[in-house]
Scaffold this motif. Structure first.
Motif, mmCIF file in Angstrom:
data_model
loop_
_atom_site.group_PDB
_atom_site.id
_atom_site.type_symbol
_atom_site.label_atom_id
_atom_site.label_comp_id
_atom_site.label_asym_id
_atom_site.label_seq_id
_atom_site.Cartn_x
_atom_site.Cartn_y
_atom_site.Cartn_z
ATOM 1 N N CYS A 1 0.289 -9.454 9.557
ATOM 2 C CA CYS A 1 0.891 -8.264 10.159
ATOM 3 C C CYS A 1 -0.039 -7.666 11.217
ATOM 4 O O CYS A 1 -1.090 -8.213 11.534
ATOM 5 C CB CYS A 1 1.142 -7.235 9.060
ATOM 6 S SG CYS A 1 -0.383 -6.664 8.267
ATOM 7 N N CYS B 1 -2.249 -13.959 5.289
ATOM 8 C CA CYS B 1 -1.335 -12.959 4.731
ATOM 9 C C CYS B 1 -0.776 -13.484 3.410
ATOM 10 O O CYS B 1 -0.500 -14.668 3.279
ATOM 11 C CB CYS B 1 -0.196 -12.735 5.714
ATOM 12 S SG CYS B 1 1.127 -11.689 5.095
ATOM 13 N N SER B 2 -0.580 -12.590 2.442
ATOM 14 C CA SER B 2 -0.067 -12.983 1.127
ATOM 15 C C SER B 2 1.284 -12.377 0.827
ATOM 16 O O SER B 2 1.770 -12.469 -0.294
ATOM 17 C CB SER B 2 -1.036 -12.514 0.031
ATOM 18 O OG SER B 2 -2.189 -13.309 0.039
ATOM 19 N N VAL B 3 1.912 -11.730 1.808
ATOM 20 C CA VAL B 3 3.047 -10.869 1.490
ATOM 21 C C VAL B 3 4.263 -11.646 0.959
ATOM 22 O O VAL B 3 4.987 -11.156 0.107
ATOM 23 C CB VAL B 3 3.392 -9.947 2.683
ATOM 24 C CG1 VAL B 3 4.270 -10.617 3.724
ATOM 25 C CG2 VAL B 3 4.030 -8.667 2.202
ATOM 26 N N CYS C 1 -6.050 -11.310 3.483
ATOM 27 C CA CYS C 1 -5.404 -10.976 2.207
ATOM 28 C C CYS C 1 -5.357 -12.145 1.226
ATOM 29 O O CYS C 1 -5.534 -11.969 0.020
ATOM 30 C CB CYS C 1 -4.010 -10.431 2.473
ATOM 31 S SG CYS C 1 -4.097 -8.854 3.359
ATOM 32 N N ARG D 1 -5.385 -5.165 -0.548
ATOM 33 C CA ARG D 1 -5.996 -4.210 0.390
ATOM 34 C C ARG D 1 -6.626 -3.015 -0.327
ATOM 35 O O ARG D 1 -7.210 -2.136 0.316
ATOM 36 C CB ARG D 1 -4.958 -3.721 1.400
ATOM 37 C CG ARG D 1 -4.529 -4.792 2.382
ATOM 38 C CD ARG D 1 -5.471 -4.834 3.569
ATOM 39 N NE ARG D 1 -5.273 -6.001 4.397
ATOM 40 C CZ ARG D 1 -5.872 -6.192 5.573
ATOM 41 N NH1 ARG D 1 -6.688 -5.292 6.066
ATOM 42 N NH2 ARG D 1 -5.670 -7.287 6.249
ATOM 43 N N GLN E 1 -0.429 1.366 6.014
ATOM 44 C CA GLN E 1 0.707 0.849 5.233
ATOM 45 C C GLN E 1 1.771 1.923 5.095
ATOM 46 O O GLN E 1 2.957 1.627 5.074
ATOM 47 C CB GLN E 1 0.253 0.363 3.852
ATOM 48 C CG GLN E 1 -0.658 -0.849 3.878
ATOM 49 C CD GLN E 1 -0.023 -2.054 4.551
ATOM 50 O OE1 GLN E 1 1.187 -2.141 4.684
ATOM 51 N NE2 GLN E 1 -0.850 -2.993 4.978
HETATM 52 FE FE1 F3S Z 1 -0.610 -7.537 6.200
HETATM 53 FE FE2 F3S Z 1 0.144 -9.622 4.845
HETATM 54 FE FE3 F3S Z 1 -2.046 -8.429 4.186
HETATM 55 S S1 F3S Z 1 1.444 -8.027 5.547
HETATM 56 S S2 F3S Z 1 -1.782 -6.319 4.778
HETATM 57 S S3 F3S Z 1 -1.650 -9.476 6.111
HETATM 58 S S4 F3S Z 1 -0.591 -9.283 2.777
#
Ligand code: F3S
Ligand code: SAH
Ligand code: SF4
Length: 462
Positions: free
Chosen positions: A13, A49-51, A83, A182, A213
């Motif tokens: 992100c 990213c882990s989302v 992340c 985070r 966030q």
């Molecule tokens: Fe962003 Fe993904 Fe981390 S949305 S805050 S990079 S889990």
């Protein structure tokens, strides 16, 4: 030692992209150089990213790709930062290709980790052990120093910069991994943020995007005053050189909401754009998601926003296929989207994230075909709305911040003489495609809109 070349790739992100920019400038100052070409690199960093599971899979397949490159360059150092590094820690070192694992809170150490990995030829692991424990003062200070010492202009568009105003999140939406990678929510001191923006403005930055966030829950107690996002916006509005201020992402909450909307209405520099995810239109699902509002309450906030800031453009996020989401729940989401009249909505298929409440307590009951169908249906509902809203721009003259050359020059059929195709953005975050001189990059310009598609406007330079 000669200057080592580092290649960095971002998979996440805006917060993640900001970290990439900070890491790049800090490495340059430590004597490394940045290369666009992986094959030239002595060090490759992947900011992860882990989302959703898909985001992680892309990184794993990228590690596979790097394995091949490393076969002919065995000394190349590969570092996983961000992340996913925090979530998986030493498990990532089981990939033989990986030498460094560094979480979001440890990025100030990145130059030292690379040097150690190179000199001592051993793997380096730097992550937070207890991620939900209050952040230690020294670690917080290290992040503060790192944040304010390095430049964070957007490489492709040096007139714009991201500025973090808070770290972490305390909301614990049941599907979300962010609080676990985070850490706890911490608002940064206003004087540090303002000083940083003044410095950016002195360097030619004209647009700042404040990041958090849940930016609207920004709160910092200083002397007897409690600073909110509204106070911060008003203060940034007074900084010479800054012309546009954006902020993302907002959580639908009453607290401070009117103040923030008034700050937007009263401060000419604050862009009339609000990104405020709803996630679902079903109260039952919102409850299961631990989102602390109802669909009706959410729509009331949108009404309030529109009455205080006429012409405000609103964007949202949705998750389809949350556990046990019935067709009726989904239709409630469709109804909310129809009522909300978003200029744009981002729609995601539910992805169970290990360790989150929904993953632990609720079975992922909705088959992928159903998630896919709901995703497509919601997208098409939104597309019609976006199309109608963007049509309203036809014939209008709009101010844009020019980013630079368009990456997809075939998009525009208009004749531009010798001028190449450029792109820019409106304050309401539409991409605008037009022909003009490259020297406009990083400057504001006025364009007359001649044509529109749901998310892009086309026009002629005035
Ligand atoms: Fe962003 Fe993904 Fe981390 S949305 S805050 S990079 S889990
Ligand atoms: N802090 C922001 C969003 C962070 S994640 C906020 O609260 O609005 C960005 C978006 O990813 C979220 O808005 C949500 O729509 C989506 N998302 C988060 N976790 C997800 C998951 N487990 N599966 C699918 N989408 C998810
Ligand atoms: Fe995740 Fe919810 Fe926090 Fe956004 S507010 S980062 S969706 S836990």
């Amino acid at each position: 030692m000669d200057s080592k070349k580092v290649h960095i790739k971002s998979f996440g992100c805006q917060m993640n992209k900001l970290d990439t920019a900070l890491v790049s400038t800090s490495l340059e100052q430590a004597g490394f150089s940045i290369t666009e070409n992986v094959k030239d690199a002595d060090v490759v960093l992947i900011n992860t990213c882990s989302v959703r599971e898909h985001a992680e899979q892309r990184v794993i397949s990228h590690i596979g790709h790097l394995k091949h490159i490393k076969e002919s360059k065995p000394d190349m150092i590969v570092g996983i930062i961000g992340c996913m590094a925090q979530r998986l820690g030493d498990k990532l070192l089981e990939h033989k290709t990986v030498n460094i694992v560094c979480g979001p809170a440890q990025i100030p150490q990145i130059a030292a980790l690379i040097t150690q990995a190179q000199e001592q030829k051993k793997n380096e692991l730097a992550v937070t052990e207890h991620i939900r424990k209050a952040v230690e003062e020294n670690e917080n200070q290290a992040l503060e120093d790192f944040e304010s010492a390095y430049s964070n202009e957007d490489e492709r568009n040096p007139a714009q910069a991201f500025v973090r105003i808070m770290r972490g999140c305390n909301n614990f939406c049941t599907y979300c991994i962010v609080p676990y990678v985070r850490g706890p929510e911490v608002s940064r001191p206003p004087e540090t943020i303002l000083e940083q923006i003044r410095k950016l403005a002195d360097n030619g930055v004209k647009q700042v995007t404040l990041l958090g966030q849940t930016v609207n829950s920004y709160q910092y107690k200083k002397d007897s005053k409690v600073w909110s996002l509204a106070d911060l916006l008003l203060a940034v509005n007074d900084i010479n050189g800054i012309e546009w201020i954006k902020f993302v992402t907002n959580y639908p909450a009453e607290e401070y909401f009117e103040d923030i909307m008034h700050a937007m209405a009263d401060s000419p520099k604050v862009c009339k754009y609000l990104h405020m995810p709803a996630q679902s239109g079903s109260d039952r699902i919102l409850k299961a998601m631990n989102r602390k509002y109802t669909a009706a309450g959410y729509l009331e906030l949108l009404d309030k926003a529109r009455s205080i800031v006429p012409g405000i453009a609103i964007a949202g996020d949705f998750i389809v296929g949350f556990p046990d989401e019935t067709e009726e729940d989904f239709q409630d989401t469709v109804k909310l989207v129809q009522k909300a009249q978003y200029r744009n909505a981002f729609i995601f298929k539910y992805s169970p994230r290990p360790g989150t409440t929904s993953e632990k307590r609720l079975e992922d009951t909705i088959p992928d075909e159903v998630k896919q169908r709901r995703n497509v249906e919601l997208l098409s509902v939104q597309e019609k709305i976006s199309e109608e809203l963007s049509k309203e721009y036809s014939g209008k003259e709009v101010k844009i911040l020019v980013e630079g050359l368009s990456k997809k020059p075939h998009l525009n059929s208009s004749e531009g003489g010798n001028n190449p195709q450029l792109i820019g953005r409106t304050e309401t975050d539409y991409i605008v495609v037009f022909n003009g001189p490259v020297s406009l990059a990083g400057k504001y310009a006025w364009v007359k809109i001649t044509k529109s598609s749901p998310l892009t406007l086309f026009g002629e330079l005035i």
